[in-house]
Design an enzyme around this catalytic site. Sequence first.
Site, PDB file in Angstrom:
ATOM      1  N   GLY A   1     -12.561  -0.127   2.828  1.00 28.03           N
ATOM      2  CA  GLY A   1     -12.911  -1.704   2.415  1.00 28.03           C
ATOM      3  C   GLY A   1     -11.654  -2.622   1.941  1.00 28.03           C
ATOM      4  N   ASP A   2     -11.849  -3.623   2.031  1.00 22.71           N
ATOM      5  CA  ASP A   2     -11.090  -4.882   1.188  1.00 22.71           C
ATOM      6  C   ASP A   2     -12.038  -5.975   1.343  1.00 22.71           C
ATOM      7  OD1 ASP A   2      -8.210  -4.961   0.116  1.00 22.71           O
ATOM      8  OD2 ASP A   2      -8.423  -6.920   1.267  1.00 22.71           O
TER       9      ASP A   2
ATOM     10  N   SER B   1     -10.614   7.166  -2.705  1.00 20.62           N
ATOM     11  CA  SER B   1     -10.639   7.026  -0.974  1.00 20.62           C
ATOM     12  C   SER B   1     -10.106   8.533  -0.959  1.00 20.62           C
ATOM     13  CB  SER B   1     -10.043   5.807  -0.428  1.00 20.62           C
ATOM     14  OG  SER B   1     -10.861   5.078  -0.337  1.00 20.62           O
TER      15      SER B   1
ATOM     16  N   GLN C   1       0.778  -1.229  -0.021  1.00 19.78           N
ATOM     17  CA  GLN C   1       0.097  -0.098  -0.134  1.00 19.78           C
ATOM     18  C   GLN C   1       1.116   1.297  -0.047  1.00 19.78           C
ATOM     19  OE1 GLN C   1      -3.615  -0.787   0.720  1.00 19.78           O
ATOM     20  NE2 GLN C   1      -4.008   0.771  -0.347  1.00 19.78           N
TER      21      GLN C   1
ATOM     22  N   LYS D   1      -2.636  -0.953   6.724  1.00 18.75           N
ATOM     23  CA  LYS D   1      -3.534  -1.950   6.448  1.00 18.75           C
ATOM     24  C   LYS D   1      -4.205  -2.729   7.707  1.00 18.75           C
ATOM     25  CE  LYS D   1      -5.642  -4.041   2.607  1.00 18.75           C
ATOM     26  NZ  LYS D   1      -5.886  -3.298   1.411  1.00 18.75           N
TER      27      LYS D   1
ATOM     28  N   THR E   1     -11.982   1.094  -8.018  1.00 21.07           N
ATOM     29  CA  THR E   1     -11.146   0.095  -8.246  1.00 21.07           C
ATOM     30  C   THR E   1     -11.300  -0.634  -9.740  1.00 21.07           C
ATOM     31  OG1 THR E   1     -11.074  -0.303  -5.927  1.00 21.07           O
ATOM     32  CG2 THR E   1      -9.699  -1.671  -7.051  1.00 21.07           C
TER      33      THR E   1
ATOM     34  N   ASN F   1     -16.616  -6.574  -4.866  1.00 19.06           N
ATOM     35  CA  ASN F   1     -16.508  -5.327  -5.344  1.00 19.06           C
ATOM     36  C   ASN F   1     -15.731  -4.923  -6.650  1.00 19.06           C
ATOM     37  OD1 ASN F   1     -14.634  -2.652  -4.824  1.00 19.06           O
ATOM     38  ND2 ASN F   1     -17.101  -2.214  -4.759  1.00 19.06           N
TER      39      ASN F   1
HETATM   40  P1  NDP Z   1     -14.673  -8.816  -1.866  1.00 19.73           P
HETATM   41  O1  NDP Z   1     -14.952  -9.231  -0.703  1.00 19.73           O
HETATM   42  O2  NDP Z   1     -15.807  -7.817  -2.574  1.00 19.73           O
HETATM   43  O3  NDP Z   1     -14.709  -9.939  -3.119  1.00 19.73           O
HETATM   44  C1  NDP Z   1     -13.802 -10.862  -3.172  1.00 19.73           C
HETATM   45  C2  NDP Z   1     -14.059 -11.829  -4.178  1.00 19.73           C
HETATM   46  O4  NDP Z   1     -12.693 -12.663  -4.412  1.00 19.73           O
HETATM   47  C3  NDP Z   1     -15.265 -12.956  -3.879  1.00 19.73           C
HETATM   48  O5  NDP Z   1     -15.606 -13.083  -5.042  1.00 19.73           O
HETATM   49  C4  NDP Z   1     -14.462 -13.797  -2.952  1.00 19.73           C
HETATM   50  O6  NDP Z   1     -15.209 -14.988  -3.272  1.00 19.73           O
HETATM   51  C5  NDP Z   1     -13.066 -14.059  -3.903  1.00 19.73           C
HETATM   52  N1  NDP Z   1     -12.033 -14.645  -3.100  1.00 19.73           N
HETATM   53  C6  NDP Z   1     -11.656 -13.945  -1.728  1.00 19.73           C
HETATM   54  N2  NDP Z   1     -10.644 -14.764  -1.153  1.00 19.73           N
HETATM   55  C7  NDP Z   1     -10.705 -15.769  -1.967  1.00 19.73           C
HETATM   56  C8  NDP Z   1      -9.687 -17.048  -2.034  1.00 19.73           C
HETATM   57  N3  NDP Z   1      -8.865 -17.430  -0.966  1.00 19.73           N
HETATM   58  N4  NDP Z   1      -9.937 -17.780  -3.041  1.00 19.73           N
HETATM   59  C9  NDP Z   1     -10.812 -17.685  -4.055  1.00 19.73           C
HETATM   60  N5  NDP Z   1     -11.313 -16.479  -4.279  1.00 19.73           N
HETATM   61  C10 NDP Z   1     -11.399 -15.735  -3.495  1.00 19.73           C
HETATM   62  O7  NDP Z   1     -13.443  -8.033  -2.071  1.00 19.73           O
HETATM   63  P2  NDP Z   1     -12.783  -7.029  -3.350  1.00 19.73           P
HETATM   64  O8  NDP Z   1     -13.479  -7.048  -4.529  1.00 19.73           O
HETATM   65  O9  NDP Z   1     -12.779  -5.671  -2.321  1.00 19.73           O
HETATM   66  O10 NDP Z   1     -11.306  -7.274  -3.202  1.00 19.73           O
HETATM   67  C11 NDP Z   1     -10.788  -8.180  -4.285  1.00 19.73           C
HETATM   68  C12 NDP Z   1      -9.378  -8.136  -4.350  1.00 19.73           C
HETATM   69  O11 NDP Z   1      -8.968  -6.655  -4.832  1.00 19.73           O
HETATM   70  C13 NDP Z   1      -8.731  -8.290  -3.226  1.00 19.73           C
HETATM   71  O12 NDP Z   1      -7.147  -8.598  -3.480  1.00 19.73           O
HETATM   72  C14 NDP Z   1      -8.271  -6.755  -2.488  1.00 19.73           C
HETATM   73  O13 NDP Z   1      -7.349  -6.729  -1.701  1.00 19.73           O
HETATM   74  C15 NDP Z   1      -8.058  -6.012  -3.912  1.00 19.73           C
HETATM   75  N6  NDP Z   1      -8.353  -4.725  -3.908  1.00 19.73           N
HETATM   76  C16 NDP Z   1      -9.697  -4.146  -3.344  1.00 19.73           C
HETATM   77  C17 NDP Z   1      -9.941  -2.677  -3.519  1.00 19.73           C
HETATM   78  C18 NDP Z   1     -11.170  -2.170  -2.984  1.00 19.73           C
HETATM   79  O14 NDP Z   1     -11.427  -1.081  -3.025  1.00 19.73           O
HETATM   80  N7  NDP Z   1     -12.111  -2.709  -2.486  1.00 19.73           N
HETATM   81  C19 NDP Z   1      -8.951  -1.879  -4.023  1.00 19.73           C
HETATM   82  C20 NDP Z   1      -7.591  -2.413  -4.338  1.00 19.73           C
HETATM   83  C21 NDP Z   1      -7.263  -3.858  -4.373  1.00 19.73           C
HETATM   84  P3  NDP Z   1     -15.998 -15.557  -1.943  1.00 19.73           P
HETATM   85  O15 NDP Z   1     -17.165 -14.848  -1.955  1.00 19.73           O
HETATM   86  O16 NDP Z   1     -16.310 -16.905  -2.405  1.00 19.73           O
HETATM   87  O17 NDP Z   1     -15.068 -15.616  -0.618  1.00 19.73           O
HETATM   88  O1  2IT Z   2      -5.963  -2.584  -1.562  1.00 17.47           O
HETATM   89  C1  2IT Z   2      -6.689  -1.471  -1.530  1.00 17.47           C
HETATM   90  O2  2IT Z   2      -5.886  -0.577  -2.118  1.00 17.47           O
HETATM   91  C2  2IT Z   2      -7.716  -1.030  -0.878  1.00 17.47           C
HETATM   92  N1  2IT Z   2      -8.246  -1.934  -0.454  1.00 17.47           N
HETATM   93  C3  2IT Z   2      -8.306   0.295  -0.849  1.00 17.47           C
HETATM   94  C4  2IT Z   2      -7.571   0.980   0.093  1.00 17.47           C
HETATM   95  C5  2IT Z   2      -8.335   2.479   0.464  1.00 17.47           C
HETATM   96  O3  2IT Z   2      -8.061   2.960   1.478  1.00 17.47           O
HETATM   97  O4  2IT Z   2      -9.459   2.736  -0.266  1.00 17.47           O
END
Ligand code: NDP
Ligand code: 2IT
Length: 448
Positions: A168-169, A380, A114, A129, A212, A243
């Site tokens: 969120g994450d 953010s 990050q 984080k 994102t 997301n």
């Molecule tokens: P969500 O919780 O909204 O969605 C996560 C998705 O990934 C779900 O479909 C989930 O499936 C799947 N998943 C999670 N863990 C696993 C696993 N161990 N194996 C297989 N599938 C998995 O999270 P986000 O969409 O927010 O985050 C997704 C990725 O993006 C993460 O790596 C996060 O760190 C990254 N990210 C998020 C940001 C944000 O703004 N939200 C910003 C930048 C990066 P299931 O529901 O079955 O667990």
């Molecule tokens: O991995 C990431 O960059 C996030 N989950 C978003 C972090 C944030 O502060 O919006």
Amino acid sequence: MAFKNEYLAGVYEDVCKRNPNEPEFLQAVKEVLETLEPVVEKRPDIVAAGVIDRLVEPERAIIFRVSWVDDSGKVRVNRGYRYQFNSAIGPYKGGIRLHPSVNPSIIKFLGFEQIFKNSLTGLPIGGGKGGSDFDPKGKSDGEVMRFCQSFMTELAKHIGADTDVPAGDIGTGAREIGYMYGQYKRLRNEFTGVLTGKGLTYGGSLARKEATGYGLCYFTEEMLKNNGTSFAGKTVVVSGSGNVAIYATEKATQLGGKVIAMSDSSGYVVDNDGIKLDVVKQIKEVERLRISEYANRVPGAQFFPGCSGIWTVKCDIALPCATQNEINEESAKALIANGCQVVAEGANMPSTPEAIAAFQAAGLLFGPAKAANAGGVATSALEMSQNSMRYSWTFEEVDAKLKQIMIGIYNNAYKASAEYATPGDLVAGANIAGFLKVADAMLAHGVI
Ligand code: NDP
Ligand code: 2IT
């Protein structure tokens, strides 16, 4: 030893000794240090000031018990974390992950990455984080609320709009942020921008939810444009259905791509007519069901159990948007063999080092996470700006700023790759461009 540079080899050896049994953290540190070799050679001042020695050690780690009562009256205990990694260029900023796999290694890899990602956005945000091994899946709204309130009761002592601003994450979406914000406001008796990804009625930013995924596609489109092509007419595979995946699918489709597969941790669906995103949103955002449900609702779509099979689906562009190390060498080779030309990372560290090496050796366009998924945290930071001004920009205004930021990130990462490494090696370019701003701020602050 993978390092030609002795100083970096020594730093990495110390990190290994100090953080045993933390494979994800070591993986993230190793990748960054490897790409810093040309910087260290050009900048002896950075070495002399111990900048990198300090960067790999979090400024502060907070670990705490989170007790709550489930619907049956049973007491439950989880562990909460916040790693405040680096505040050289702004308040700590980064998400909160709620997933049973959460441990120090995972939160530290995320917090470390990050730092560079946030720097790349060009906005004044440091790196941090947090998270917990709490699993929101299968819990009632009441259980999630009680967990979030208990989690925030401790976390509130350590964060603040000018200190540390979580978001969120995985597992932390609008519902969880709402409960956490409510508890913070109640404890502090103040209404400040202490969290981002807030609801639109209480200080959230328009376009943060989409940011994102949209940002990933703006970055990818820019990378494609600079190589004489675009999303138009391309077949796309998106892993995950949370997301990031949902809004990556939305924007990829708007830009003329056809997304034919999505997944969750139980398996993946293929719809050769193009994923119907309204169905995915209903299943995932409204009903909180499994992705297999898509195949029950859309004629012609097929569900396949198991996650990694999604990388055997033939595509031009792969957007991993689920979790770390979801593409290993075997999956990378399957993508390459099927003619995939572009991989851009929506998730954090979704490709193993072997997978990245395979993509680079095969000449694919590769957009690394720190650059490609920075649109979420960038927006953010725009939410923080709006909160400070007590003002709201329109969706179009935020979206236009996001797009400009993603184009800027691409250009800066490309420029740094050309100056220090191989032109187009955006892994090196993103790490170096992100690092240099933080390093210069740390130099200015003296040894602290
Ligand atoms: P969500 O919780 O909204 O969605 C996560 C998705 O990934 C779900 O479909 C989930 O499936 C799947 N998943 C999670 N863990 C696993 C696993 N161990 N194996 C297989 N599938 C998995 O999270 P986000 O969409 O927010 O985050 C997704 C990725 O993006 C993460 O790596 C996060 O760190 C990254 N990210 C998020 C940001 C944000 O703004 N939200 C910003 C930048 C990066 P299931 O529901 O079955 O667990
Ligand atoms: O991995 C990431 O960059 C996030 N989950 C978003 C972090 C944030 O502060 O919006």
